[in-house]
Design a protein around this motif. Structure first.
Motif, PDB file in Angstrom:
ATOM      1  N   TYR A  32       0.832  -1.207   0.000  1.00 41.91           N
ATOM      2  CA  TYR A  32       0.000   0.000   0.000  1.00 41.91           C
ATOM      3  C   TYR A  32       0.865   1.256   0.000  1.00 41.91           C
ATOM      4  O   TYR A  32       0.631   2.193  -0.779  1.00 41.91           O
ATOM      5  CB  TYR A  32      -0.922  -0.018   1.216  1.00 41.91           C
ATOM      6  CG  TYR A  32      -1.783   1.196   1.373  1.00 41.91           C
ATOM      7  CD1 TYR A  32      -2.779   1.508   0.450  1.00 41.91           C
ATOM      8  CD2 TYR A  32      -1.624   2.033   2.479  1.00 41.91           C
ATOM      9  CE1 TYR A  32      -3.580   2.626   0.602  1.00 41.91           C
ATOM     10  CE2 TYR A  32      -2.429   3.153   2.648  1.00 41.91           C
ATOM     11  CZ  TYR A  32      -3.398   3.445   1.707  1.00 41.91           C
ATOM     12  OH  TYR A  32      -4.192   4.555   1.855  1.00 41.91           O
ATOM     13  N   GLU A  33       1.894   1.284   0.859  1.00 40.77           N
ATOM     14  CA  GLU A  33       2.748   2.473   0.912  1.00 40.77           C
ATOM     15  C   GLU A  33       3.599   2.602  -0.345  1.00 40.77           C
ATOM     16  O   GLU A  33       3.879   3.715  -0.798  1.00 40.77           O
ATOM     17  CB  GLU A  33       3.618   2.430   2.172  1.00 40.77           C
ATOM     18  CG  GLU A  33       2.811   2.582   3.447  1.00 40.77           C
ATOM     19  CD  GLU A  33       3.611   3.174   4.590  1.00 40.77           C
ATOM     20  OE1 GLU A  33       4.617   3.863   4.339  1.00 40.77           O
ATOM     21  OE2 GLU A  33       3.216   2.944   5.747  1.00 40.77           O
ATOM     22  N   ALA A  34       4.017   1.476  -0.918  1.00 38.03           N
ATOM     23  CA  ALA A  34       4.754   1.526  -2.181  1.00 38.03           C
ATOM     24  C   ALA A  34       3.884   2.141  -3.275  1.00 38.03           C
ATOM     25  O   ALA A  34       4.357   2.943  -4.090  1.00 38.03           O
ATOM     26  CB  ALA A  34       5.206   0.121  -2.583  1.00 38.03           C
ATOM     27  N   GLU A  35       2.598   1.780  -3.271  1.00 39.65           N
ATOM     28  CA  GLU A  35       1.665   2.343  -4.253  1.00 39.65           C
ATOM     29  C   GLU A  35       1.454   3.836  -4.019  1.00 39.65           C
ATOM     30  O   GLU A  35       1.434   4.627  -4.972  1.00 39.65           O
ATOM     31  CB  GLU A  35       0.330   1.601  -4.167  1.00 39.65           C
ATOM     32  CG  GLU A  35       0.389   0.168  -4.674  1.00 39.65           C
ATOM     33  CD  GLU A  35      -0.914  -0.576  -4.438  1.00 39.65           C
ATOM     34  OE1 GLU A  35      -1.845   0.024  -3.849  1.00 39.65           O
ATOM     35  OE2 GLU A  35      -0.995  -1.751  -4.829  1.00 39.65           O
ATOM     36  N   LEU A  36       1.283   4.216  -2.758  1.00 39.43           N
ATOM     37  CA  LEU A  36       1.080   5.627  -2.452  1.00 39.43           C
ATOM     38  C   LEU A  36       2.276   6.471  -2.894  1.00 39.43           C
ATOM     39  O   LEU A  36       2.115   7.560  -3.461  1.00 39.43           O
ATOM     40  CB  LEU A  36       0.844   5.816  -0.951  1.00 39.43           C
ATOM     41  CG  LEU A  36      -0.496   5.350  -0.382  1.00 39.43           C
ATOM     42  CD1 LEU A  36      -0.513   5.540   1.131  1.00 39.43           C
ATOM     43  CD2 LEU A  36      -1.654   6.089  -1.023  1.00 39.43           C
ATOM     44  N   LEU A  37       3.478   5.961  -2.639  1.00 40.91           N
ATOM     45  CA  LEU A  37       4.679   6.716  -3.000  1.00 40.91           C
ATOM     46  C   LEU A  37       4.877   6.764  -4.511  1.00 40.91           C
ATOM     47  O   LEU A  37       5.353   7.762  -5.043  1.00 40.91           O
ATOM     48  CB  LEU A  37       5.903   6.115  -2.312  1.00 40.91           C
ATOM     49  CG  LEU A  37       5.967   6.378  -0.803  1.00 40.91           C
ATOM     50  CD1 LEU A  37       7.078   5.566  -0.157  1.00 40.91           C
ATOM     51  CD2 LEU A  37       6.174   7.867  -0.513  1.00 40.91           C
ATOM     52  N   LEU A  38       4.488   5.695  -5.202  1.00 38.25           N
ATOM     53  CA  LEU A  38       4.594   5.724  -6.668  1.00 38.25           C
ATOM     54  C   LEU A  38       3.562   6.688  -7.245  1.00 38.25           C
ATOM     55  O   LEU A  38       3.872   7.447  -8.180  1.00 38.25           O
ATOM     56  CB  LEU A  38       4.409   4.328  -7.250  1.00 38.25           C
ATOM     57  CG  LEU A  38       4.561   4.228  -8.772  1.00 38.25           C
ATOM     58  CD1 LEU A  38       5.908   4.785  -9.241  1.00 38.25           C
ATOM     59  CD2 LEU A  38       4.390   2.784  -9.244  1.00 38.25           C
ATOM     60  N   ALA A  39       2.359   6.674  -6.700  1.00 29.55           N
ATOM     61  CA  ALA A  39       1.332   7.610  -7.160  1.00 29.55           C
ATOM     62  C   ALA A  39       1.798   9.056  -6.916  1.00 29.55           C
ATOM     63  O   ALA A  39       1.608   9.933  -7.766  1.00 29.55           O
ATOM     64  CB  ALA A  39       0.019   7.341  -6.443  1.00 29.55           C
ATOM     65  N   LYS A  44      -0.152  11.039  -9.855  1.00 28.67           N
ATOM     66  CA  LYS A  44      -1.392  10.376 -10.297  1.00 28.67           C
ATOM     67  C   LYS A  44      -2.066   9.743  -9.096  1.00 28.67           C
ATOM     68  O   LYS A  44      -1.495   9.701  -8.006  1.00 28.67           O
ATOM     69  CB  LYS A  44      -1.084   9.298 -11.338  1.00 28.67           C
ATOM     70  CG  LYS A  44      -0.335   9.779 -12.568  1.00 28.67           C
ATOM     71  CD  LYS A  44      -1.211  10.619 -13.475  1.00 28.67           C
ATOM     72  CE  LYS A  44      -0.491  10.989 -14.761  1.00 28.67           C
ATOM     73  NZ  LYS A  44      -1.332  11.819 -15.669  1.00 28.67           N
ATOM     74  N   ASP A  45      -3.307   9.226  -9.290  1.00 29.15           N
ATOM     75  CA  ASP A  45      -3.948   8.484  -8.211  1.00 29.15           C
ATOM     76  C   ASP A  45      -3.593   7.002  -8.333  1.00 29.15           C
ATOM     77  O   ASP A  45      -2.987   6.564  -9.320  1.00 29.15           O
ATOM     78  CB  ASP A  45      -5.466   8.690  -8.216  1.00 29.15           C
ATOM     79  CG  ASP A  45      -6.126   8.290  -9.532  1.00 29.15           C
ATOM     80  OD1 ASP A  45      -5.584   7.406 -10.231  1.00 29.15           O
ATOM     81  OD2 ASP A  45      -7.185   8.847  -9.855  1.00 29.15           O
ATOM     82  N   ARG A  46      -3.968   6.228  -7.313  1.00 34.11           N
ATOM     83  CA  ARG A  46      -3.588   4.810  -7.294  1.00 34.11           C
ATOM     84  C   ARG A  46      -4.258   4.015  -8.403  1.00 34.11           C
ATOM     85  O   ARG A  46      -3.704   3.008  -8.871  1.00 34.11           O
ATOM     86  CB  ARG A  46      -3.930   4.197  -5.934  1.00 34.11           C
ATOM     87  CG  ARG A  46      -2.984   4.646  -4.821  1.00 34.11           C
ATOM     88  CD  ARG A  46      -3.424   4.136  -3.470  1.00 34.11           C
ATOM     89  NE  ARG A  46      -3.442   2.694  -3.421  1.00 34.11           N
ATOM     90  CZ  ARG A  46      -4.388   1.973  -2.830  1.00 34.11           C
ATOM     91  NH1 ARG A  46      -5.422   2.581  -2.266  1.00 34.11           N
ATOM     92  NH2 ARG A  46      -4.315   0.662  -2.800  1.00 34.11           N
ATOM     93  N   MET A  47      -5.434   4.423  -8.843  1.00 37.79           N
ATOM     94  CA  MET A  47      -6.107   3.731  -9.939  1.00 37.79           C
ATOM     95  C   MET A  47      -5.265   3.764 -11.209  1.00 37.79           C
ATOM     96  O   MET A  47      -5.255   2.807 -12.002  1.00 37.79           O
ATOM     97  CB  MET A  47      -7.484   4.367 -10.192  1.00 37.79           C
ATOM     98  CG  MET A  47      -8.294   3.656 -11.274  1.00 37.79           C
ATOM     99  SD  MET A  47      -8.594   1.910 -10.891  1.00 37.79           S
ATOM    100  CE  MET A  47      -9.670   2.073  -9.461  1.00 37.79           C
ATOM    101  N   TYR A  48      -4.534   4.844 -11.396  1.00 38.08           N
ATOM    102  CA  TYR A  48      -3.657   4.969 -12.559  1.00 38.08           C
ATOM    103  C   TYR A  48      -2.632   3.843 -12.595  1.00 38.08           C
ATOM    104  O   TYR A  48      -2.268   3.353 -13.674  1.00 38.08           O
ATOM    105  CB  TYR A  48      -2.960   6.326 -12.521  1.00 38.08           C
ATOM    106  CG  TYR A  48      -1.974   6.567 -13.642  1.00 38.08           C
ATOM    107  CD1 TYR A  48      -2.395   7.142 -14.840  1.00 38.08           C
ATOM    108  CD2 TYR A  48      -0.623   6.224 -13.513  1.00 38.08           C
ATOM    109  CE1 TYR A  48      -1.495   7.370 -15.875  1.00 38.08           C
ATOM    110  CE2 TYR A  48       0.277   6.447 -14.530  1.00 38.08           C
ATOM    111  CZ  TYR A  48      -0.157   7.019 -15.706  1.00 38.08           C
ATOM    112  OH  TYR A  48       0.731   7.239 -16.733  1.00 38.08           O
TER     113      TYR A  48
END
Length: 285
Positions: A32-39, A44-48
């Motif tokens: 989850y945090e890896a996704e947040l930091l990539l977003a 972009k948002d996480r859906m991207y």
């Protein structure tokens, strides 16, 4: 240790897999945090990330640097420069306490008092990001408040957040120890003050990064809370609502019994731990 992966190409999906593996022993929800930091990195948002998982990640070194900071236990909020709180996002930076979800309970309790008692003027001790005063001002457009802090960084960040939500006409900021410099006709004081004992062992993401002035309340931990109680009583202010440590209910109960208050109600957080109290003082005594 700082490191960089010198891969020429990596997809978003591959980058997330690598980042998750780096964070697996550092946080409770590494993916989850890896996704947040990539977003955040991609703006972009996480859906991207789901719909563009096969895209090549640009500027991978910058993303790796973000992951390394989180791996070093730096709070996520400091890395991205903002914190989610209640129904808003607040700017935050090192030197300013990251607002916690538990404080939302305190806000709801104070909001009930403001509504029932038709309170028009409050004070906040220890403004931090401005979270408490801002949320309450948004709930009650006629409410006036003065928020204090002894440190410059919180006052600067709080001012930025207050400006963001166009609340300068409702919230005054003041450098002050507790309410020493507050002369306004305050009816209620609210605070999430430092209440941790000096010898309490904190996790590195808190101890190494967050301001000690906002964490430690003295050798026992409740010294500042007791001083706030005395100050509010001395000023003949009717209401006080504070957060406290999970093990401070009994000593504070004994203290207010000795001091003399009309009533004190303790409340628990979502985990079932004692988290704070609301005191009503006898007016004019």
């Amino acid at each position: 240790m700082v490191f960089l992966l010198l891969w020429i190409k990596m997809t978003n999906k591959e980058a997330l897999s690598w980042a998750t593996s780096q964070l697996k022993d550092r946080c409770e929800r590494p993916q989850y945090e890896a996704e947040l930091l990539l977003a955040h990195h991609l703006k972009k948002d996480r859906m991207y990330l789901i719909t563009h998982d096969k895209d090549t990640l640009e500027d991978i070194e910058s993303y790796q640097a973000l992951i390394q900071r989180r791996k070093n236990s730096e709070p996520y909020e400091y890395i991205v420069g903002e914190a989610s709180f209640y129904d808003i996002y607040l700017a935050v930076e090192e030197g300013v306490l990251v607002p916690r979800p538990e404080t939302e309970i305190l806000i709801d309790l104070v909001a009930d008092i403001i509504e029932k008692e038709n309170i028009t003027y409050i004070a906040e001790i220890g403004v931090g990001t401005g979270a408490i005063s801002i949320v309450l001002a948004r709930k009650f457009p006629a409410l006036q408040s003065v928020a204090t802090d002894i440190c410059d960084a919180p006052l600067r960040v709080a001012e930025k957040n207050i400006e963001t939500f166009d609340l300068l006409n409702q919230i005054k900021l003041r450098k002050s120890n507790l309410i020493d410099e507050v002369s306004e006709p305050v009816e209620l004081v609210v605070s999430n003050p430092p209440y941790i004992a000096e010898d309490f062992l904190l996790e590195s993401n808190v101890l190494d990064y967050e301001p000690k002035e906002a964490l430690f309340g003295g050798s026992v931990g409740d010294e500042l809370l007791k001083q706030i109680i005395l100050d509010v009583k001395q000023r003949d202010i009717r209401w006080l609502a504070c957060e406290m440590g999970y093990d401070q209910k009994e000593p504070l109960q004994a203290f207010v019994k000795e001091v003399g208050v009309k009533s004190i109600q303790f409340y628990k957080d979502l985990a079932g731990f004692d988290r704070g109290f609301v005191i009503e003082f006898d007016k004019g005594i």
